[in-house]
Design a protein around this motif. Structure first.
Motif, mmCIF file in Angstrom:
data_model
loop_
_atom_site.group_PDB
_atom_site.id
_atom_site.type_symbol
_atom_site.label_atom_id
_atom_site.label_comp_id
_atom_site.label_asym_id
_atom_site.label_seq_id
_atom_site.Cartn_x
_atom_site.Cartn_y
_atom_site.Cartn_z
ATOM 1 N N PHE A 111 67.028 33.290 -29.805
ATOM 2 C CA PHE A 111 67.798 34.385 -29.212
ATOM 3 C C PHE A 111 69.240 34.307 -29.668
ATOM 4 C CE2 PHE A 111 68.017 31.033 -25.960
ATOM 5 C CZ PHE A 111 69.384 30.993 -25.665
ATOM 6 N N ILE A 112 69.959 35.392 -29.440
ATOM 7 C CA ILE A 112 71.375 35.459 -29.818
ATOM 8 C C ILE A 112 72.215 35.407 -28.549
ATOM 9 C CG2 ILE A 112 73.179 36.912 -30.839
ATOM 10 C CD1 ILE A 112 71.016 37.991 -32.747
ATOM 11 N N LEU A 113 73.176 34.492 -28.540
ATOM 12 C CA LEU A 113 74.158 34.403 -27.463
ATOM 13 C C LEU A 113 75.380 35.196 -27.910
ATOM 14 C CD1 LEU A 113 74.927 32.982 -24.735
ATOM 15 C CD2 LEU A 113 76.098 31.293 -26.158
ATOM 16 N N LYS A 114 75.718 36.258 -27.168
ATOM 17 C CA LYS A 114 76.841 37.108 -27.556
ATOM 18 C C LYS A 114 78.183 36.436 -27.329
ATOM 19 C CE LYS A 114 75.750 40.550 -25.006
ATOM 20 N NZ LYS A 114 75.714 41.821 -24.296
ATOM 21 N N GLY A 115 78.321 35.767 -26.185
ATOM 22 C CA GLY A 115 79.593 35.132 -25.862
ATOM 23 C C GLY A 115 79.406 34.005 -24.869
ATOM 24 N N GLU A 116 80.389 33.129 -24.806
ATOM 25 C CA GLU A 116 80.299 31.985 -23.904
ATOM 26 C C GLU A 116 80.212 32.411 -22.443
ATOM 27 O OE1 GLU A 116 83.156 28.912 -24.702
ATOM 28 O OE2 GLU A 116 82.858 29.109 -26.863
ATOM 29 N N GLU A 117 80.706 33.596 -22.128
ATOM 30 C CA GLU A 117 80.622 34.103 -20.752
ATOM 31 C C GLU A 117 79.188 34.394 -20.329
ATOM 32 O OE1 GLU A 117 81.236 37.595 -23.493
ATOM 33 O OE2 GLU A 117 82.187 35.647 -23.268
ATOM 34 N N ASP A 118 78.260 34.397 -21.281
ATOM 35 C CA ASP A 118 76.845 34.621 -20.975
ATOM 36 C C ASP A 118 76.122 33.335 -20.563
ATOM 37 O OD1 ASP A 118 76.887 37.387 -21.417
ATOM 38 O OD2 ASP A 118 76.726 37.084 -23.572
ATOM 39 N N ILE A 119 76.875 32.245 -20.452
ATOM 40 C CA ILE A 119 76.347 30.998 -19.894
ATOM 41 C C ILE A 119 77.011 30.838 -18.532
ATOM 42 C CG2 ILE A 119 76.146 28.498 -20.140
ATOM 43 C CD1 ILE A 119 76.430 28.875 -23.166
ATOM 44 N N ARG A 120 76.207 30.893 -17.478
ATOM 45 C CA ARG A 120 76.750 30.813 -16.114
ATOM 46 C C ARG A 120 76.209 29.579 -15.395
ATOM 47 N NH1 ARG A 120 74.721 36.082 -15.917
ATOM 48 N NH2 ARG A 120 73.392 35.436 -14.206
ATOM 49 N N ARG A 121 77.085 28.891 -14.710
ATOM 50 C CA ARG A 121 76.683 27.745 -13.895
ATOM 51 C C ARG A 121 76.137 28.242 -12.564
ATOM 52 N NH1 ARG A 121 78.772 22.639 -15.360
ATOM 53 N NH2 ARG A 121 80.270 22.791 -17.053
ATOM 54 N N LEU A 122 74.994 27.710 -12.174
ATOM 55 C CA LEU A 122 74.438 27.990 -10.853
ATOM 56 C C LEU A 122 74.761 26.866 -9.895
ATOM 57 C CD1 LEU A 122 70.917 29.290 -11.899
ATOM 58 C CD2 LEU A 122 72.920 30.633 -11.278
ATOM 59 N N SER A 123 74.811 25.653 -10.427
ATOM 60 C CA SER A 123 75.171 24.465 -9.664
ATOM 61 C C SER A 123 75.781 23.487 -10.655
ATOM 62 C CB SER A 123 73.933 23.867 -8.982
ATOM 63 O OG SER A 123 73.059 23.306 -9.945
ATOM 64 N N ALA A 124 75.991 22.265 -10.217
ATOM 65 C CA ALA A 124 76.583 21.264 -11.109
ATOM 66 C C ALA A 124 75.705 20.994 -12.325
ATOM 67 C CB ALA A 124 76.827 19.969 -10.341
ATOM 68 N N THR A 125 74.379 21.181 -12.180
ATOM 69 C CA THR A 125 73.482 20.850 -13.287
ATOM 70 C C THR A 125 72.633 22.015 -13.786
ATOM 71 O OG1 THR A 125 71.792 20.100 -11.744
ATOM 72 C CG2 THR A 125 73.313 18.431 -12.582
ATOM 73 N N SER A 126 72.563 23.107 -13.060
ATOM 74 C CA SER A 126 71.708 24.215 -13.503
ATOM 75 C C SER A 126 72.536 25.367 -14.071
ATOM 76 C CB SER A 126 70.812 24.701 -12.366
ATOM 77 O OG SER A 126 71.583 25.186 -11.294
ATOM 78 N N LEU A 127 71.940 26.030 -15.076
ATOM 79 C CA LEU A 127 72.617 27.109 -15.798
ATOM 80 C C LEU A 127 71.676 28.278 -16.018
ATOM 81 C CD1 LEU A 127 73.921 24.868 -18.719
ATOM 82 C CD2 LEU A 127 75.317 25.660 -16.828
ATOM 83 N N ILE A 128 72.269 29.455 -16.192
ATOM 84 C CA ILE A 128 71.541 30.638 -16.646
ATOM 85 C C ILE A 128 72.215 31.090 -17.933
ATOM 86 C CG2 ILE A 128 71.158 33.091 -16.226
ATOM 87 C CD1 ILE A 128 69.498 32.107 -14.271
ATOM 88 N N ILE A 129 71.422 31.285 -18.969
ATOM 89 C CA ILE A 129 71.936 31.785 -20.243
ATOM 90 C C ILE A 129 71.308 33.159 -20.467
ATOM 91 C CG2 ILE A 129 72.050 31.411 -22.737
ATOM 92 C CD1 ILE A 129 71.744 28.399 -22.154
ATOM 93 N N THR A 130 72.137 34.152 -20.708
ATOM 94 C CA THR A 130 71.660 35.521 -20.928
ATOM 95 C C THR A 130 71.792 35.856 -22.403
ATOM 96 O OG1 THR A 130 72.436 36.108 -18.714
ATOM 97 C CG2 THR A 130 71.904 37.925 -20.202
ATOM 98 N N ASP A 131 70.677 36.288 -23.006
ATOM 99 C CA ASP A 131 70.725 36.615 -24.434
ATOM 100 C C ASP A 131 71.225 38.030 -24.652
ATOM 101 O OD1 ASP A 131 68.589 38.386 -24.084
ATOM 102 O OD2 ASP A 131 67.205 37.292 -25.364
ATOM 103 N N ASN A 132 71.289 38.447 -25.907
ATOM 104 C CA ASN A 132 71.829 39.770 -26.244
ATOM 105 C C ASN A 132 70.944 40.920 -25.780
ATOM 106 O OD1 ASN A 132 69.929 38.973 -28.252
ATOM 107 N ND2 ASN A 132 70.735 40.527 -29.641
ATOM 108 N N HIS A 133 69.721 40.644 -25.349
ATOM 109 C CA HIS A 133 68.835 41.682 -24.820
ATOM 110 C C HIS A 133 68.799 41.676 -23.294
ATOM 111 C CE1 HIS A 133 67.381 42.691 -28.782
ATOM 112 N NE2 HIS A 133 67.109 41.413 -29.014
ATOM 113 N N GLY A 134 69.576 40.799 -22.666
ATOM 114 C CA GLY A 134 69.611 40.722 -21.212
ATOM 115 C C GLY A 134 68.549 39.823 -20.600
ATOM 116 N N ILE A 135 67.831 39.074 -21.420
ATOM 117 C CA ILE A 135 66.824 38.147 -20.904
ATOM 118 C C ILE A 135 67.540 36.888 -20.437
ATOM 119 C CG2 ILE A 135 64.819 36.706 -21.467
ATOM 120 C CD1 ILE A 135 64.003 38.885 -23.463
#
Length: 157
Positions: A111-135
């Protein structure tokens, strides 16, 4: 509020959920929405109509009759597609946009990561990464990833 005998939840011939309330009013195209889809997925589910109005609140999925629970879980599974990243194999570069090659619980993907802002922290160890298609891709525990994956991921955190 739990679904009781005053309510009926069914699926119509088009596959849409239909809720009939205690007054006999039918609501077609009902959609279940989790209040806390990652941190507490089985508690706090709203059934909303096609205009986004809440029709019913379900405290716990376990409290529902099995047939209703299966209908709601099936609908949620169709709507919520969030592969969990198990390994980051390769990142094309450390400047975004860039291409990520990952192994997920559903197989390998790119997948393509558009920008660093598309990596979001949910907690100290968990993350959500959103690709360029919104997945959305979930990393449940970044510390549990292998060393190579953590090293690549650390460039963006």
């Amino acid at each position: 509020m739990n679904i009781t005998v005053d309510y009926q939840l069914t699926r119509n011939s088009y596959g849409k959920l239909v809720l009939m309330n205690q007054f006999g009013i039918m609501h077609e195209g009902v959609v279940p929405i989790r209040a806390f889809p990652i941190t507490d997925p089985n508690h706090g589910i709203a059934l909303i109509d096609s205009q986004g109005h809440e029709l019913m609140w379900i405290n716990q999925l376990e409290d529902l009759p099995q047939h209703y629970r299966e209908l709601i879980e099936s609908e949620l599974a169709q709507r919520e597609f969030m592969p969990e990243i198990k390994r980051v194999s390769k990142i094309s570069g450390f400047i975004t946009p860039n291409t990520w090659e990952v192994e997920t619980d559903r197989g390998e993907t790119v997948f393509i990561l558009k920008g660093e802002e598309d990596i979001r922290r949910l907690s100290a160890t968990s993350l959500i990464i959103t690709d360029n298609h919104g997945i959305h891709f979930l990393i449940q525990d970044r510390l549990a990833l292998d060393r190579h994956s953590r090293k690549l991921l650390d460039h963006f955190l």
